[in-house]
Design a protein around this motif. Structure first.
Motif, PDB file in Angstrom:
ATOM      1  N   ASP A   1       0.835  -1.204   0.000  1.00 62.36           N
ATOM      2  CA  ASP A   1       0.000   0.000   0.000  1.00 62.36           C
ATOM      3  C   ASP A   1       0.872   1.257   0.000  1.00 62.36           C
ATOM      4  N   LEU A   2       1.917   1.249   0.816  1.00 65.95           N
ATOM      5  CA  LEU A   2       2.833   2.386   0.859  1.00 65.95           C
ATOM      6  C   LEU A   2       3.548   2.552  -0.483  1.00 65.95           C
ATOM      7  N   ASP A   3       3.924   1.437  -1.098  1.00 67.02           N
ATOM      8  CA  ASP A   3       4.544   1.493  -2.428  1.00 67.02           C
ATOM      9  C   ASP A   3       3.600   2.167  -3.430  1.00 67.02           C
ATOM     10  N   ALA A   4       2.324   1.827  -3.372  1.00 66.87           N
ATOM     11  CA  ALA A   4       1.361   2.409  -4.308  1.00 66.87           C
ATOM     12  C   ALA A   4       1.291   3.927  -4.143  1.00 66.87           C
ATOM     13  N   TYR A   5       1.309   4.393  -2.909  1.00 67.01           N
ATOM     14  CA  TYR A   5       1.296   5.838  -2.676  1.00 67.01           C
ATOM     15  C   TYR A   5       2.567   6.473  -3.242  1.00 67.01           C
ATOM     16  N   MET A   6       3.721   5.857  -2.950  1.00 66.01           N
ATOM     17  CA  MET A   6       4.991   6.419  -3.421  1.00 66.01           C
ATOM     18  C   MET A   6       5.066   6.422  -4.948  1.00 66.01           C
ATOM     19  N   GLU A   7       4.567   5.373  -5.590  1.00 69.20           N
ATOM     20  CA  GLU A   7       4.572   5.327  -7.050  1.00 69.20           C
ATOM     21  C   GLU A   7       3.704   6.444  -7.624  1.00 69.20           C
ATOM     22  N   ARG A   8       2.578   6.696  -6.990  1.00 69.45           N
ATOM     23  CA  ARG A   8       1.676   7.768  -7.442  1.00 69.45           C
ATOM     24  C   ARG A   8       2.352   9.130  -7.323  1.00 69.45           C
ATOM     25  N   VAL A   9       2.981   9.404  -6.188  1.00 71.91           N
ATOM     26  CA  VAL A   9       3.683  10.673  -5.997  1.00 71.91           C
ATOM     27  C   VAL A   9       4.826  10.797  -7.000  1.00 71.91           C
ATOM     28  N   ASN A  10       5.569   9.716  -7.219  1.00 76.78           N
ATOM     29  CA  ASN A  10       6.721   9.764  -8.110  1.00 76.78           C
ATOM     30  C   ASN A  10       6.358  10.034  -9.563  1.00 76.78           C
ATOM     31  N   GLU A  11       5.095   9.903  -9.930  1.00 76.58           N
ATOM     32  CA  GLU A  11       4.678  10.259 -11.277  1.00 76.58           C
ATOM     33  C   GLU A  11       4.994  11.724 -11.570  1.00 76.58           C
ATOM     34  N   ARG A  12       5.034  12.562 -10.521  1.00 77.50           N
ATOM     35  CA  ARG A  12       5.310  13.999 -10.665  1.00 77.50           C
ATOM     36  C   ARG A  12       6.759  14.361 -10.388  1.00 77.50           C
ATOM     37  N   VAL A  13       7.566  13.410  -9.897  1.00 72.94           N
ATOM     38  CA  VAL A  13       8.932  13.711  -9.471  1.00 72.94           C
ATOM     39  C   VAL A  13       9.874  13.670 -10.680  1.00 72.94           C
ATOM     40  N   SER A  14       9.792  14.731 -11.458  1.00 76.84           N
ATOM     41  CA  SER A  14      10.639  14.900 -12.637  1.00 76.84           C
ATOM     42  C   SER A  14      11.248  16.293 -12.566  1.00 76.84           C
ATOM     43  N   GLY A  15      12.503  16.392 -12.964  1.00 79.32           N
ATOM     44  CA  GLY A  15      13.148  17.689 -12.949  1.00 79.32           C
ATOM     45  C   GLY A  15      14.633  17.566 -12.719  1.00 79.32           C
ATOM     46  N   MET A  16      15.245  18.698 -12.376  1.00 78.41           N
ATOM     47  CA  MET A  16      16.698  18.791 -12.253  1.00 78.41           C
ATOM     48  C   MET A  16      17.054  19.354 -10.884  1.00 78.41           C
ATOM     49  N   VAL A  17      18.092  18.758 -10.270  1.00 83.63           N
ATOM     50  CA  VAL A  17      18.625  19.251  -9.002  1.00 83.63           C
ATOM     51  C   VAL A  17      20.129  19.382  -9.145  1.00 83.63           C
ATOM     52  N   GLY A  18      20.646  20.523  -8.729  1.00 88.87           N
ATOM     53  CA  GLY A  18      22.089  20.727  -8.688  1.00 88.87           C
ATOM     54  C   GLY A  18      22.551  20.670  -7.243  1.00 88.87           C
ATOM     55  N   LEU A  19      23.630  19.943  -7.005  1.00 86.03           N
ATOM     56  CA  LEU A  19      24.191  19.829  -5.654  1.00 86.03           C
ATOM     57  C   LEU A  19      25.656  20.232  -5.687  1.00 86.03           C
ATOM     58  N   LYS A  20      26.052  21.023  -4.694  1.00 85.63           N
ATOM     59  CA  LYS A  20      27.450  21.415  -4.559  1.00 85.63           C
ATOM     60  C   LYS A  20      28.108  20.456  -3.582  1.00 85.63           C
ATOM     61  N   LEU A  21      29.174  19.799  -4.035  1.00 87.35           N
ATOM     62  CA  LEU A  21      29.927  18.847  -3.223  1.00 87.35           C
ATOM     63  C   LEU A  21      31.199  19.522  -2.747  1.00 87.35           C
ATOM     64  N   TYR A  22      31.422  19.465  -1.426  1.00 83.63           N
ATOM     65  CA  TYR A  22      32.624  20.096  -0.895  1.00 83.63           C
ATOM     66  C   TYR A  22      32.964  19.535   0.474  1.00 83.63           C
ATOM     67  N   LYS A  23      34.127  18.929   0.581  1.00 83.95           N
ATOM     68  CA  LYS A  23      34.688  18.494   1.868  1.00 83.95           C
ATOM     69  C   LYS A  23      33.690  17.712   2.723  1.00 83.95           C
ATOM     70  N   GLY A  24      33.049  16.707   2.123  1.00 82.16           N
ATOM     71  CA  GLY A  24      32.151  15.836   2.871  1.00 82.16           C
ATOM     72  C   GLY A  24      30.701  16.253   2.881  1.00 82.16           C
ATOM     73  N   HIS A  25      30.365  17.368   2.245  1.00 75.83           N
ATOM     74  CA  HIS A  25      28.985  17.853   2.237  1.00 75.83           C
ATOM     75  C   HIS A  25      28.423  17.862   0.819  1.00 75.83           C
ATOM     76  N   ALA A  26      27.140  17.580   0.714  1.00 76.63           N
ATOM     77  CA  ALA A  26      26.406  17.699  -0.545  1.00 76.63           C
ATOM     78  C   ALA A  26      25.210  18.601  -0.258  1.00 76.63           C
ATOM     79  N   ARG A  27      25.224  19.802  -0.827  1.00 73.12           N
ATOM     80  CA  ARG A  27      24.189  20.787  -0.540  1.00 73.12           C
ATOM     81  C   ARG A  27      23.434  21.127  -1.819  1.00 73.12           C
ATOM     82  N   VAL A  28      22.112  21.046  -1.753  1.00 73.98           N
ATOM     83  CA  VAL A  28      21.282  21.399  -2.904  1.00 73.98           C
ATOM     84  C   VAL A  28      21.418  22.898  -3.160  1.00 73.98           C
ATOM     85  N   VAL A  29      21.725  23.246  -4.418  1.00 70.46           N
ATOM     86  CA  VAL A  29      21.879  24.656  -4.772  1.00 70.46           C
ATOM     87  C   VAL A  29      20.909  25.106  -5.866  1.00 70.46           C
ATOM     88  N   THR A  30      20.378  24.176  -6.648  1.00 70.70           N
ATOM     89  CA  THR A  30      19.378  24.522  -7.664  1.00 70.70           C
ATOM     90  C   THR A  30      18.353  23.399  -7.737  1.00 70.70           C
TER      91      THR A  30
END
Length: 172
Positions: A128-157
């Motif tokens: 049941d939880l999988d079904a909910y996640m699959e439904r939400v993931n239908e909209r999870v499209s796009g681009m994310v930029g992450l800055k990696l530095y000295k052990g950290h990954a920070r979303v920047v875009t």
């Protein structure tokens, strides 16, 4: 020292490059499909992200865990791909979901993880939880930029054609 004797994949953050690196991950319906504009199969993408993250010291997890049998244990993991891909995915989710979905999702994640950890894969609630996640993931499209530095990954875009966020409405 602990770092020298334990880690095999991830560079010690202190020894990571002195220059930050921005990586861009593209998602299509919840699945990462491209790295820095290059379409890749899932395995190749995860291996490439892991190599970049490991070089920058990203993905060291020092974790106190409650085991099913009641013990507390300390675990140390090297998970450079997960430390980059999961926050990127969560950022797209936050961008395309409503406040109510975003408040509910951490509870769902905890419940799903518990069921799997406890060996309850065939529990109907997990499906049941999988079904909910699959439904939400239908909209999870796009681009994310992450800055990696000295052990950290920070979303920047972040951007998505399905974004609920509208800058023209949100400026005040």
């Amino acid at each position: 020292t602990l770092f020298r004797s334990v880690f095999q994949l991830v560079t010690r953050p202190e020894d990571a490059p002195d220059e930050a690196e921005v990586v861009e991950l593209e998602f299509a319906e919840g699945v990462p499909v491209a790295l820095n504009g290059t379409p890749l199969g899932l395995v190749e993408l995860l291996e490439s992200v892991a190599a970049i993250g490991a070089r920058h010291g990203v993905g060291i997890v020092d974790h106190i865990e409650d085991r099913i049998v009641g013990l507390k244990v300390r675990d140390i993991y090297e998970v450079p791909a997960a430390a980059i891909v999961l926050p990127a995915h969560q950022e797209i989710e936050r961008l395309v979901c409503t406040i109510h979905e975003n408040q509910f999702k951490p509870q769902l994640d905890r419940q799903w993880a518990y069921l799997v950890y406890a060996g309850l894969w065939w529990e109907p609630l997990r499906a049941d939880l999988d079904a909910y996640m699959e439904r939400v993931n239908e909209r999870v499209s796009g681009m994310v930029g992450l800055k990696l530095y000295k052990g950290h990954a920070r979303v920047v875009t972040r951007s998505s054609p399905n974004a609920v966020y509208d800058a023209s409405l949100a400026s005040f």
